[in-house]
Motif scaffolding. Structure first.
Motif, mmCIF file in Angstrom:
data_model
loop_
_atom_site.group_PDB
_atom_site.id
_atom_site.type_symbol
_atom_site.label_atom_id
_atom_site.label_comp_id
_atom_site.label_asym_id
_atom_site.label_seq_id
_atom_site.Cartn_x
_atom_site.Cartn_y
_atom_site.Cartn_z
ATOM 1 N N MET A 182 36.241 43.461 50.787
ATOM 2 C CA MET A 182 36.440 43.244 49.350
ATOM 3 C C MET A 182 35.794 41.937 48.894
ATOM 4 N N ARG B 84 43.717 43.695 45.680
ATOM 5 C CA ARG B 84 42.377 43.897 45.101
ATOM 6 C C ARG B 84 42.322 43.329 43.681
ATOM 7 N N MET B 85 43.378 43.563 42.909
ATOM 8 C CA MET B 85 43.411 43.030 41.537
ATOM 9 C C MET B 85 43.331 41.503 41.544
ATOM 10 N N ASN C 45 39.865 40.316 42.776
ATOM 11 C CA ASN C 45 38.891 40.580 41.715
ATOM 12 C C ASN C 45 39.075 39.614 40.547
ATOM 13 N N THR C 46 40.327 39.227 40.281
ATOM 14 C CA THR C 46 40.579 38.247 39.221
ATOM 15 C C THR C 46 39.814 36.964 39.527
ATOM 16 N N HIS D 85 37.123 36.673 41.350
ATOM 17 C CA HIS D 85 35.679 36.908 41.195
ATOM 18 C C HIS D 85 35.287 36.969 39.718
ATOM 19 N N ILE D 86 36.146 37.544 38.893
ATOM 20 C CA ILE D 86 35.859 37.592 37.445
ATOM 21 C C ILE D 86 35.836 36.167 36.890
#
Lengths: 539, 132
Positions: free
Chosen positions: A75, A350-351, A354-355, A357-358
C-alpha cells in the motif's frame, strides 16, 4: 461553546501584532534549520525528505502480523514499519503463562522471543526502512536484542539499521503495563540506551508524552512532562553512564499526540522544538546542532476518535494529519476510523495511509517549510503553551524531578484532573463533539464498519505453539546463558546487562524467562503476577 | 442516608488491560452521585473480581475494558454464577465492538456503555437497576 485552549487560556476573536510584541525573529524563531529550531530542522523542510508515512500493525500471531506488514508495504508504506506489542509482552509474560493464554495477540504482536521476531521480519528488510517496535519499557532491552541478533544472523551491519525499539521507563505510569518497579525499569532503560550509544546504532529511544496525553493530559502538561522526562533520563546517561551529551542528544525521539484543535496542536510541536533546543544548549551545554534537535514523530489522536458515527473519524484523521505535517514532524502514524472500536481493519488502515498520501501529495503542504510562521495567532499560541508548560515544569522540579513527581502521584493526579475536566466539558456541551453531543443520531441508525478482532482461541493457539516450541530449544545452551544473565543481574545497577540479554535471546530465551530471571536477581518473584515459578535452578 | 443504604459499586479493569482513565473517571462521578465505590484498579482477573464482590457484598459490578479479549468478561459471568452472584448485575464500559457487545449482552451482561457515554446515563441506569 467554549473558546479556550485545553489548558484554560481563553481564545480571543482576533490576534494582532500587539500579541507578539517583543518577539525577536532571530532569537525566538530563526529560519528553518537554525537554533532554536521552532521552524524545523531542515532549511528546505519536506523538500529534502517527506515524513515517514506509516500505520500501526500488530495483532495475533507473528505470521499474521507479518502478512499485515507485507500488505502495508504494497500500500506504499516502505519508509518505515511500526509494530505494537500485545499485553502479555508488555507485562512481560509468555503466551503459555496462565494469563498469557487469555490475551496473547490481543491488541498487538506477541513478540516474546527471537523466533517471533524472525517470523515477523520474514521477507522484510532490516535496512532501508525504519524499524519501530512499540511496547513496554521492560521489554525494550529484549526488542533491541532481537534486532542485534537478527542483524548478526542476516550479516547486516548494525550501524545501517535505524528506527526505534526502546521505550522510556515512565510509560507504565500512563496506561502501559510494565510490572517492574520504576528503579529497575530506569536501570534497564539506561543499559539499553548506553548500548545503543556506545555501539553507534542508529536506534532512537521513545521518550514520549503521547501516552500521558492520550490518558487525559492537556497540551501544556504534555510539554512539561516531556521536557521533565528528557531532562532526567538524558541527565542520567551523562552523569551516571559517563556519556557525552552530543551523543546522548541523538538518542531520544518524541511521539506527540495530535488532536483536532488544529492551531493549538501546531503551536505545541513548534514550542517543543524550542524547549528541547534550549534545554540541550543551556542545561547540557550541547556543542553539536544535531544534539539540539529532538526528533518528533506524530500519532494522530485515538482519543479524539469517536465510537459514534465512526466514518466521521476519517475527517478527524485528515485534519490531524495535516496539522502534524504543517507542524513539521518526521513521521506520522494515524489513528483510524475504527480506533474507538478495535485495532485497525485493512479498510481503516488503507483509509488512514491514503489520508497521509493525499496530504503529502495533493495539498501542497510539502512545498513550504513552517508555513504558519508569522501568524500572530500561531506565534502567540506557541509562546503561550511554552510559558504554561514552563510553569508546570517548575512544579515538577519542585517535587524533585520527574521520578519524584511520579512517585508522589503528582503526574497521575494532574492527568486525571485534566481528563475529568474534558469529560465535564463534553457533557455540559461546552466542548462540541460531532456524533457525541452534537448532531447525534439514534444508535440503530449508526454506521456499521468492518471490525478486526482476535478470538480467545487465537490466544490459546499462540500459547500452545509456544509451549510446544519451548521443548525443542537447546536447553543446555539456554541454561548456560540464563546462568550468566542471573550472575550479571546481581552485579549492581551500573553493570550493563545488554550483552548477557543478547546472548540469552540468541539462545531463544523468552521474555518471561529473561525478565523473570532479572526479577529474581533483584529480589522479586519470577512471575510479575506470581502465578508460576521460575523453571530454572538459579543457585 | 446511612452507609448501609448507599449503593455499593465495584469498579475494575480486567486482565492485562493497562488503561485506567475511564475506570477512574467513572468511579469519581459515581461517588459524586452518592454511591460507595470499591475501586479494584487494573490487572484484575475474573477470580479476583468475584472474590472482592463477595467480600464487599457489592450491589453492582462495573468493568472497564479497552479493546480487550472479551472472553475474560465471559469468564467473570461464569464464575459469578458458580458463586451465586447471579443477582449482581455486571455493566461494562469501553471500546467494545458492537458484535462483541451483543455477544456479552446475550451471555448475561446487564448493560454496555460505549465510549463517550454520559455520566448521567450511567448513574441513572445504576439507580434504576439497584433499588434501595
Amino acid at each position: 461553546m467554549k473558546r479556550e485552549t485545553d489548558y484554560g487560556y481563553e481564545i480571543k476573536p482576533v490576534y494582532t501584532p500587539d500579541d507578539i510584541a517583543g518577539l525577536d525573529y532571530k532569537k525566538d524563531l530563526g529560519d528553518p534549520g537554525s537554533y532554536p529550531y521552532v521552524r524545523g530542522y531542515h532549511p528546505n523542510g519536506y523538500r529534502s525528505r517527506v515524513w515517514t508515512r506509516r500505520m500501526t500493525a500488530g495483532l495475533g500471531s507473528s505470521k499474521r502480523t507479518n502478512e499485515v506488514l507485507q500488505q502495508y508495504r504494497k500500500m506504499g508504506q516502505t519508509q518505515g514499519m511500526l509494530v505494537i506489542c500485545d499485553r502479555p509482552n508488555a507485562m512481560p509474560i509468555d503466551a503459555d503463562h496462565p494469563m498469557g493464554r487469555r490475551e496473547s495477540g490481543v491488541l498487538g504482536w506477541h513478540g516474546a522471543s527471537l523466533l517471533e521476531f524472525e517470523e515477523l521480519m520474514d521477507d522484510i528488510p532490516l535496512t532501508g526502512q525504519s524499524i519501530t517496535l512499540l511496547g513496554s519499557s521492560a521489554m525494550s532491552c529484549m526488542r533491541l536484542a532481537y534486532v542485534v541478533a537478527l542483524a548478526e544472523k542476516r550479516g547486516v551491519d548494525l550501524r545501517e539499521v535505524h528506527g526505534s525499539v526502546t521505550e522510556y521507563p515512565f510509560c507504565h505510569t500512563f496506561g502501559q503495563t510494565d510490572h517492574l518497579p520504576l528503579d529497575l525499569l530506569i536501570k534497564l532503560w539506561l543499559d539499553s540506551s548506553e548500548y545503543i550509544i556506545r555501539n553507534k546504532i542508529h536506534m532512537r529511544s521513545g521518550i514520549l508524552s503521547q501516552h500521558f496525553q492520550e490518558s487525559g493530559g492537556n497540551n501544556a502538561q504534555a510539554l512539561a512532562v516531556e521536557i521533565a522526562q528528557l531532562k532526567e533520563l538524558l541527565g542520567m546517561l551523562v552523569k551516571e553512564r559517563g556519556l557525552d551529551f552530543d551523543d546522548v542528544g541523538l538518542l531520544p525521539y518524541e511521539l506527540v499526540s495530535i488532536s483536532s484543535r488544529f492551531f493549538e496542536e501546531i503551536a505545541k510541536v513548534r514550542a517543543l522544538r524550542r524547549m528541547y533546543a534550549k534545554m540541550a544548549k543551556e542545561t547540557f551545554k550541547a556543542k553539536s546542532e544535531k544534539a539540539c534537535q529532538l526528533l518528533i514523530s506524530v500519532h494522530t489522536s485515538g482519543r479524539a476518535m469517536t465510537y459514534q458515527q465512526p466514518y466521521n473519524n476519517i475527517a478527524r484523521c485528515a485534519i490531524q494529519t495535516l496539522a502534524g505535517a504543517i507542524a513539521g514532524c518526521t513521521a506520522i502514524d494515524n489513528a483510524c476510523l475504527d480506533n474507538a472500536h478495535a485495532e485497525p481493519s485493512a479498510f481503516a488502515a488503507r483509509m488512514s495511509l491514503n489520508t497521509q498520501h493525499i496530504v503529502s501529495d495533493e495539498t501542497g503542504v510539502t512545498d513550504v517549510t513552517d508555513p504558519l510562521a508569522g501568524s500572530y495567532f500561531v506565534e502567540y499560541l506557541t509562546n503561550k503553551v511554552e510559558a504554561e508548560a514552563y510553569k508546570i515544569l517548575q512544579q515538577i522540579e519542585d517535587q524533585g524531578g520527574m521520578t519524584a513527581a511520579v512517585r508522589k502521584g503528582f503526574i497521575h493526579n494532574m492527568m486525571e484532573a485534566s481528563a475529568r475536566k474534558r469529560q465535564k466539558e463534553i457533557e455540559s456541551g461546552e466542548r462540541l463533539v460531532v456524533g457525541v453531543n452534537e448532531l447525534v443520531i439514534p444508535p440503530e441508525e449508526d454506521d456499521d464498519i468492518p471490525i478486526q478482532s482476535v478470538e480467545a482461541s487465537d490466544s490459546e493457539e499462540i500459547a500452545k505453539r509456544m509451549e510446544t516450541w519451548k521443548k525443542t530449544r537447546n536447553m543446555p545452551l539456554l541454561k548456560e546463558k540464563i546462568a550468566r544473565l542471573y550472575a550479571d543481574a546481581k552485579e549492581g545497577k551500573d553493570f550493563n546487562l545488554m550483552p548477557s540479554i543478547i546472548e540469552a535471546v540468541k539462545a531463544y530465551g523468552t521474555a518471561g524467562e529473561i525478565m523473570g530471571v532479572i526479577r529474581v536477581a533483584n529480589g522479586f518473584h519470577y512471575d510479575p503476577l506470581e502465578m508460576i515459578d521460575c523453571p530454572f535452578d538459579l543457585q | 442516608m446511612s452507609h448501609r443504604q448507599r449503593i455499593k459499586v465495584l469498579i475494575s479493569g480486567i486482565g492485562l488491560d493497562g488503561h485506567f482513565t475511564g475506570a477512574e473517571i467513572v468511579s469519581r462521578f459515581l461517588m459524586d452521585a452518592g454511591m460507595e465505590v470499591v475501586y479494584l484498579g487494573i490487572y484484575q482477573t475474573p477470580e479476583m473480581i468475584v472474590s472482592a464482590a463477595v467480600e464487599e457484598s457489592v450491589d453492582i459490578i462495573g468493568i472497564s475494558s479497552h479493546a480487550s479479549n472479551y472472553e475474560q468478561i465471559g469468564l467473570l459471568l461464569d464464575l459469578m454464577k458458580k458463586n451465586d452472584l447471579d443477582d449482581v448485575p455486571v455493566i461494562c464500559g469501553g471500546t467494545i465492538p458492537k458484535r462483541d457487545a451483543e455477544a456479552l449482552l446475550e451471555r448475561g451482561v446487564a448493560k454496555i456503555f460505549p465510549p463517550q457515554s454520559s455520566s448521567e446515563s450511567i448513574v441513572d441506569y445504576i439507580f434504576s437497576c439497584v433499588k434501595r
